[in-house]
Design an enzyme around this catalytic site. Sequence first.
Site, mmCIF file in Angstrom:
data_model
loop_
_atom_site.group_PDB
_atom_site.id
_atom_site.type_symbol
_atom_site.label_atom_id
_atom_site.label_comp_id
_atom_site.label_asym_id
_atom_site.label_seq_id
_atom_site.Cartn_x
_atom_site.Cartn_y
_atom_site.Cartn_z
ATOM 1 C CB CYS A 1 25.185 31.368 41.603
ATOM 2 S SG CYS A 1 25.339 31.714 39.845
ATOM 3 C CB CYS B 1 28.223 32.733 40.282
ATOM 4 S SG CYS B 1 26.771 33.732 40.009
#
Length: 105
Positions: A33, A30
Amino acid sequence: MAKQLTNQEFQTEVLDSKELVLVDFFATWCGPCKMMAPVIDQLAEEMDGKAKIFKIDVDEARDLAAKYRIMSVPTLMFFKNGEVVDQIMGAVPKDRLVDKINALI
């Protein structure tokens, strides 16, 4: 640096904690992230003694992700006395997280 928890550690470190706990539900693939990772690590150091900050990899802890209905990552959940008291989805500025932690302590 924020510690990455396993399923087994979640109960004792998060649900049984008397302190405020911020859990970063993330995934290694991600992009947002990855952007949040240094922020989470900084917060773990700066908030030491005020709040606990941990990471959970949703791909390694699918049952926890399902239990807390994590539909997108990153999802930041705030726990107090074993209960979810707030959450933030997506990448956010560090000062917003600091404000939220201070408000919940």
